[in-house]
Design a protein around this motif. Structure first.
Motif, PDB file in Angstrom:
ATOM      1  N   VAL A  49       0.848  -1.187   0.000  1.00 49.81           N
ATOM      2  CA  VAL A  49       0.000   0.000   0.000  1.00 49.81           C
ATOM      3  C   VAL A  49       0.889   1.246   0.000  1.00 49.81           C
ATOM      4  CG1 VAL A  49      -0.232   0.141   2.527  1.00 49.81           C
ATOM      5  CG2 VAL A  49      -2.029   1.067   1.069  1.00 49.81           C
ATOM      6  N   TYR A  50       0.407   2.300  -0.670  1.00 51.23           N
ATOM      7  CA  TYR A  50       1.034   3.619  -0.610  1.00 51.23           C
ATOM      8  C   TYR A  50       0.145   4.488   0.261  1.00 51.23           C
ATOM      9  CZ  TYR A  50       2.394   8.333  -1.896  1.00 51.23           C
ATOM     10  OH  TYR A  50       2.781   9.653  -1.849  1.00 51.23           O
ATOM     11  N   THR A  94       5.358  -5.219  -6.734  1.00 49.24           N
ATOM     12  CA  THR A  94       4.641  -4.479  -5.688  1.00 49.24           C
ATOM     13  C   THR A  94       5.294  -3.129  -5.435  1.00 49.24           C
ATOM     14  OG1 THR A  94       3.941  -6.572  -4.693  1.00 49.24           O
ATOM     15  CG2 THR A  94       3.738  -4.602  -3.330  1.00 49.24           C
ATOM     16  N   LEU A  95       6.615  -3.076  -5.393  1.00 42.58           N
ATOM     17  CA  LEU A  95       7.304  -1.793  -5.227  1.00 42.58           C
ATOM     18  C   LEU A  95       6.985  -0.852  -6.382  1.00 42.58           C
ATOM     19  CD1 LEU A  95      10.801  -2.961  -3.938  1.00 42.58           C
ATOM     20  CD2 LEU A  95       9.190  -1.493  -2.696  1.00 42.58           C
ATOM     21  N   VAL A  96       7.066  -1.345  -7.612  1.00 40.71           N
ATOM     22  CA  VAL A  96       6.765  -0.509  -8.779  1.00 40.71           C
ATOM     23  C   VAL A  96       5.323   0.001  -8.696  1.00 40.71           C
ATOM     24  CG1 VAL A  96       6.432  -0.531 -11.288  1.00 40.71           C
ATOM     25  CG2 VAL A  96       8.492  -1.553 -10.285  1.00 40.71           C
ATOM     26  N   HIS A  97       4.403  -0.880  -8.343  1.00 45.11           N
ATOM     27  CA  HIS A  97       2.987  -0.516  -8.227  1.00 45.11           C
ATOM     28  C   HIS A  97       2.791   0.616  -7.217  1.00 45.11           C
ATOM     29  CE1 HIS A  97      -1.384  -1.620  -8.359  1.00 45.11           C
ATOM     30  NE2 HIS A  97      -1.341  -1.047  -7.179  1.00 45.11           N
ATOM     31  N   ASP A 106      -3.363   5.676 -10.824  1.00 44.75           N
ATOM     32  CA  ASP A 106      -4.341   4.919 -10.042  1.00 44.75           C
ATOM     33  C   ASP A 106      -4.326   3.448 -10.473  1.00 44.75           C
ATOM     34  OD1 ASP A 106      -5.843   4.753 -12.399  1.00 44.75           O
ATOM     35  OD2 ASP A 106      -7.307   6.236 -11.747  1.00 44.75           O
ATOM     36  N   ASP A 107      -5.074   2.621  -9.750  1.00 48.14           N
ATOM     37  CA  ASP A 107      -5.086   1.185 -10.019  1.00 48.14           C
ATOM     38  C   ASP A 107      -5.554   0.857 -11.435  1.00 48.14           C
ATOM     39  OD1 ASP A 107      -3.992   0.211  -7.656  1.00 48.14           O
ATOM     40  OD2 ASP A 107      -5.927   0.134  -6.639  1.00 48.14           O
ATOM     41  N   LEU A 113      -1.524  -0.838 -17.770  1.00 46.42           N
ATOM     42  CA  LEU A 113      -0.104  -0.908 -18.122  1.00 46.42           C
ATOM     43  C   LEU A 113       0.528  -2.251 -17.772  1.00 46.42           C
ATOM     44  CD1 LEU A 113       0.953   2.656 -16.897  1.00 46.42           C
ATOM     45  CD2 LEU A 113       0.730   1.886 -19.271  1.00 46.42           C
ATOM     46  N   GLY A 114      -0.250  -3.121 -17.117  1.00 44.79           N
ATOM     47  CA  GLY A 114       0.269  -4.443 -16.762  1.00 44.79           C
ATOM     48  C   GLY A 114       0.947  -4.519 -15.415  1.00 44.79           C
ATOM     49  N   TRP A 115       0.773  -3.511 -14.587  1.00 38.91           N
ATOM     50  CA  TRP A 115       1.393  -3.478 -13.262  1.00 38.91           C
ATOM     51  C   TRP A 115       0.345  -3.594 -12.158  1.00 38.91           C
ATOM     52  CZ3 TRP A 115       6.420  -4.110 -12.701  1.00 38.91           C
ATOM     53  CH2 TRP A 115       7.242  -3.819 -13.780  1.00 38.91           C
ATOM     54  N   GLY A 116      -0.819  -4.125 -12.473  1.00 41.91           N
ATOM     55  CA  GLY A 116      -1.912  -4.187 -11.517  1.00 41.91           C
ATOM     56  C   GLY A 116      -1.959  -5.361 -10.696  1.00 41.91           C
TER      57      GLY A 116
END
Length: 116
Positions: A49-50, A94-97, A106-107, A113-116
Motif C-alpha cells: 500500500v502507498y 509491488t514496489l513498482v505498483h 491509479d489502479d 499498463l500491466g502493473w496491476g
C-alpha cells in the motif's frame, strides 16, 4: 507458503528496491519503505500500500511533513509465491505498483499498463 525470517525478507526488499531504475527513483521524495506482516483491514488480500500525498497533489507540500509510506505486507507476499525467484519478482512488481501511486497513477491505469 514460503518461510523467511524478517531479516532475510527485509534484505530481499532492499535488494529489489536498489535494483529499480534510477529514473523511477529520482523524484521519489519524502517516502519511506516499511515491511509489516499483514494489513489489519485487508488481511491476506493486500500485498502493499502507498499511504501519503501523491506527487501531482502535493502543491505547497514541503517543510515538516512526515514521510509518505510504502508498506509491503510480508505474509501475503510469502503466501503468493512458490519460490524465492517468484518472491523477488512479486516484491519488485509491488514496489513498482506502490511507487507509481506516488507519481499519481491509479489502479485502473496500472492494470492497463500491466502493473496491476
Amino acid at each position: 507458503m514460503l518461510d523467511l525470517d524478517d531479516d532475510t525478507f527485509d534484505a530481499l526488499v532492499e535488494q529489489e528496491f536498489s535494483a529499480l531504475p534510477e529514473a523511477m527513483l529520482r523524484h521519489l521524495d519524502n517516502v519511506a519503505i516499511f515491511v509489516e506482516d499483514i494489513d489489519p483491514d485487508a488481511g491476506m488480500d493486500l500485498l502493499g500500500v502507498y499511504e501519503g500525498v501523491d506527487s501531482p497533489s502535493r502543491g505547497d507540500y514541503g517543510f515538516g511533513e512526515m514521510p509518505d509510506r510504502i508498506v509491503l505486507f510480508k505474509l501475503p507476499l510469502l503466501a503468493a509465491c512458490r519460490d524465492l525467484q517468484e518472491l523477488r519478482h512479486q516484491i519488485h512488481v509491488t514496489l513498482v505498483h506502490e511507487i507509481a501511486h506516488f507519481y499519481g497513477l491509479d489502479d485502473d491505469e496500472l492494470h492497463r499498463l500491466g502493473w496491476g
